[in-house]
Motif scaffolding. Structure first.
Motif, PDB file in Angstrom:
ATOM      1  N   ARG A  93      -8.681   6.393  -0.610  1.00 51.47           N
ATOM      2  CA  ARG A  93      -8.485   6.810   0.859  1.00 51.47           C
ATOM      3  C   ARG A  93      -8.720   5.489   1.829  1.00 51.47           C
ATOM      4  N   ASP A  94     -10.006   4.859   1.543  1.00 51.44           N
ATOM      5  CA  ASP A  94     -10.151   3.720   2.608  1.00 51.44           C
ATOM      6  C   ASP A  94      -9.180   2.528   2.298  1.00 51.44           C
ATOM      7  N   TYR A  95      -8.735   2.186   1.289  1.00 51.60           N
ATOM      8  CA  TYR A  95      -7.805   1.029   1.067  1.00 51.60           C
ATOM      9  C   TYR A  95      -6.233   1.571   1.671  1.00 51.60           C
ATOM     10  N   ARG A  96      -6.310   2.762   1.243  1.00 51.56           N
ATOM     11  CA  ARG A  96      -4.877   3.378   2.154  1.00 51.56           C
ATOM     12  C   ARG A  96      -4.806   3.281   3.386  1.00 51.56           C
ATOM     13  N   ALA A  97      -5.886   3.628   4.292  1.00 45.58           N
ATOM     14  CA  ALA A  97      -5.988   3.666   5.552  1.00 45.58           C
ATOM     15  C   ALA A  97      -6.109   2.450   6.177  1.00 45.58           C
ATOM     16  N   ARG A  98      -7.013   1.508   5.649  1.00 39.66           N
ATOM     17  CA  ARG A  98      -7.458   0.132   6.089  1.00 39.66           C
ATOM     18  C   ARG A  98      -6.169  -0.806   6.050  1.00 39.66           C
ATOM     19  N   ALA A  99      -5.371  -0.656   4.940  1.00 40.82           N
ATOM     20  CA  ALA A  99      -4.555  -1.788   4.737  1.00 40.82           C
ATOM     21  C   ALA A  99      -3.377  -1.901   5.806  1.00 40.82           C
ATOM     22  N   VAL A 100      -3.030  -0.908   6.302  1.00 40.63           N
ATOM     23  CA  VAL A 100      -2.096  -0.709   7.258  1.00 40.63           C
ATOM     24  C   VAL A 100      -2.661  -0.967   8.591  1.00 40.63           C
ATOM     25  N   ARG A 101      -4.108  -0.725   8.762  1.00 41.67           N
ATOM     26  CA  ARG A 101      -4.829  -0.889  10.105  1.00 41.67           C
ATOM     27  C   ARG A 101      -5.383  -2.074  10.378  1.00 41.67           C
ATOM     28  N   GLU A 102      -5.951  -2.661   9.206  1.00 45.72           N
ATOM     29  CA  GLU A 102      -6.680  -3.983   9.316  1.00 45.72           C
ATOM     30  C   GLU A 102      -6.299  -4.687   8.020  1.00 45.72           C
ATOM     31  N   PRO A 103      -5.270  -5.146   7.813  1.00 43.12           N
ATOM     32  CA  PRO A 103      -4.894  -5.926   6.514  1.00 43.12           C
ATOM     33  C   PRO A 103      -5.873  -7.091   6.498  1.00 43.12           C
ATOM     34  N   ARG A 104      -5.974  -8.059   7.336  1.00 39.65           N
ATOM     35  CA  ARG A 104      -6.454  -9.239   7.316  1.00 39.65           C
ATOM     36  C   ARG A 104      -7.995  -9.000   6.864  1.00 39.65           C
ATOM     37  N   ALA A 105      -8.629  -7.938   7.198  1.00 39.06           N
ATOM     38  CA  ALA A 105     -10.092  -7.597   6.963  1.00 39.06           C
ATOM     39  C   ALA A 105     -10.053  -7.269   5.481  1.00 39.06           C
ATOM     40  N   ILE A 106      -9.388  -6.370   4.950  1.00 37.46           N
ATOM     41  CA  ILE A 106      -9.142  -5.810   3.700  1.00 37.46           C
ATOM     42  C   ILE A 106      -8.709  -7.019   2.726  1.00 37.46           C
ATOM     43  N   LEU A 107      -8.043  -8.088   3.129  1.00 44.01           N
ATOM     44  CA  LEU A 107      -7.587  -9.090   2.388  1.00 44.01           C
ATOM     45  C   LEU A 107      -8.780  -9.958   2.176  1.00 44.01           C
ATOM     46  N   ALA A 108      -9.668 -10.213   3.349  1.00 44.39           N
ATOM     47  CA  ALA A 108     -10.917 -10.820   3.376  1.00 44.39           C
ATOM     48  C   ALA A 108     -11.905 -10.149   2.362  1.00 44.39           C
ATOM     49  N   GLU A 109     -11.807  -8.949   2.189  1.00 46.48           N
ATOM     50  CA  GLU A 109     -13.004  -8.394   1.291  1.00 46.48           C
ATOM     51  C   GLU A 109     -12.545  -8.547   0.049  1.00 46.48           C
ATOM     52  N   PHE A 110     -11.205  -8.792  -0.299  1.00 51.25           N
ATOM     53  CA  PHE A 110     -10.586  -9.060  -1.813  1.00 51.25           C
ATOM     54  C   PHE A 110     -10.921 -10.496  -1.943  1.00 51.25           C
ATOM     55  N   GLY A 111     -11.393 -11.373  -1.064  1.00 49.87           N
ATOM     56  CA  GLY A 111     -11.575 -12.996  -1.234  1.00 49.87           C
ATOM     57  C   GLY A 111     -10.279 -13.779  -0.801  1.00 49.87           C
ATOM     58  N   THR A 112      -9.369 -12.930  -0.061  1.00 50.75           N
ATOM     59  CA  THR A 112      -8.288 -13.416   0.401  1.00 50.75           C
ATOM     60  C   THR A 112      -8.125 -14.063   1.767  1.00 50.75           C
ATOM     61  N   VAL A 114       0.921  -1.053   0.056  1.00 48.81           N
ATOM     62  CA  VAL A 114       0.014   0.164   0.066  1.00 48.81           C
ATOM     63  C   VAL A 114       0.909   1.244  -0.090  1.00 48.81           C
ATOM     64  N   CYS A 115       0.357   2.247  -0.334  1.00 48.02           N
ATOM     65  CA  CYS A 115       0.884   3.477  -0.278  1.00 48.02           C
ATOM     66  C   CYS A 115       0.103   4.484   0.505  1.00 48.02           C
ATOM     67  N   THR A 116       0.297   4.518   1.787  1.00 47.94           N
ATOM     68  CA  THR A 116      -0.470   5.397   2.671  1.00 47.94           C
ATOM     69  C   THR A 116      -0.480   6.878   2.326  1.00 47.94           C
ATOM     70  N   LEU A 117       0.805   7.392   1.624  1.00 49.75           N
ATOM     71  CA  LEU A 117       0.808   8.911   1.477  1.00 49.75           C
ATOM     72  C   LEU A 117       0.359   9.203   0.042  1.00 49.75           C
TER      73      LEU A 117
END
Lengths: 94, 216
Positions: free
Chosen positions: B140-159, B118-121
């Motif tokens: 913004r939501d990907y950038r903010a959440r990828a560092v904060r709750e990566p497992r939840a984001i990954l699950a939303e991508f089906g991973t 991710v690139c948060t900046l």
């Protein structure tokens, strides 16, 4: 330029408020991590962004943080981690 | 015009009735500057319009096909894999890729570790390899959440990452650009490098998905 830190060193990111083109995100400021690798020296983005030369170059490191130390309510495995690039002038020994 | 006729016109004619107009926003200062410099360079014969067109075409040609070739080479050639992981810039030069002024950092998925980028900046991305980033990568939501709750984001991508695996997020915030070397899928032992390259997707090289094989 000799690097001040080496892989395995514990470092703390400075908790400094600095306006402008800063590449140290708020969420790692004040946090303790471990040097993962020395990346090398790069132009300083804090001056480069304003049309200056970026000199003197700054040593850049990859720093590994435990997610549990970044977020008090982190939901995941204790081993989950985050790696990010931090310039030397934002780091102090921890 | 009768109401009936009016309805008929609307049914067959889909624009909103306004005359054609220029409703673009005024150009940014940087855009005006770019146009001025480009026109000067062309006028002075330093570069041609065709050079610019070709550069844009080359940029647009980058994408998962090029990334897939690199990943497949690493899967079949152990020396290349080592080089890709230790000196990414030099390794991808074999594919005509120049990472400068950034440097390439390749991170490898294993049975123990899953990497995501991710690139948060802003939207730093390995453009010389993968071209332009997907729209969600810049949100913004990907950038903010990828560092904060990566497992939840990954699950939303089906991973869904198994509990036994470590998740390692890479914030691409400065001078490195990151490419994930995904795991080679099961059931591909006798596949050729070319066949393997076609399996590799963009999202697997950002680390939000795994590469699916014939048995997945």
């Amino acid at each position: 330029m000799d690097p001040r830190f080496h892989p395995g060193d514990s470092v703390r990111v400075l908790e400094r408020n600095q306006p402008g083109h800063v590449r140290t995100p708020l969420y790692v400021r004040g946090k303790v991590g471990v040097i993962e690798r020395i990346v090398g020296s790069f132009p300083n983005p804090e001056t480069l962004a304003y049309g200056q030369t970026g000199l003197p170059y700054k040593m850049l490191y990859r720093v590994n943080f435990e997610q549990k130390l970044l977020w008090h309510d982190y939901d995941g495995k204790p081993e989950d981690s985050l790696e990010i690039e931090i310039y030397e002038h934002w780091l102090e020994p921890a | 015009m009768s109401d009936q006729h009016h309805d008929l016109v609307h049914a067959t004619h889909t624009h909103d009735g306004k005359p054609i107009q220029n409703d673009d926003r005024p150009p940014l200062e940087a855009e005006t500057l770019e146009t001025a410099i480009r026109e000067l360079l062309i006028e002075k014969g330093v570069i041609s319009s065709d050079d610019i067109r070709r550069a844009i075409e080359t940029m647009d040609d980058r994408g998962e096909a090029l990334g897939g070739k690199i990943v497949a080479r690493a899967w079949v050639d152990e020396d290349f894999r080592q080089r890709l992981l230790s000196e990414g810039d030099a390794a991808v030069r074999d594919f005509g890729i120049d990472m400068r002024p950034t440097e390439l950092c390749v991170v490898e998925n294993t049975d123990e570790v899953h990497n995501m980028v991710v690139c948060t900046l802003c939207s730093c991305y390995p453009r010389p390899i993968l071209g332009l980033p997907p729209v969600w990568y810049k949100r913004r939501d990907y950038r903010a959440r990828a560092v904060r709750e990566p497992r939840a984001i990954l699950a939303e991508f089906g991973t869904t990452i198994p509990e036994r695996k470590q998740v390692r997020v890479h914030d691409s915030n400065a001078d490195l650009r990151y490419l994930v070397l995904p795991q080679r899928p099961a059931g591909t032992d006798d596949w050729s490098e070319e066949q393997l390259a076609e399996l590799v997707t963009r999202d697997s090289m950002i680390g939000v998905a795994d590469v699916r094989g014939p048995t997945d």
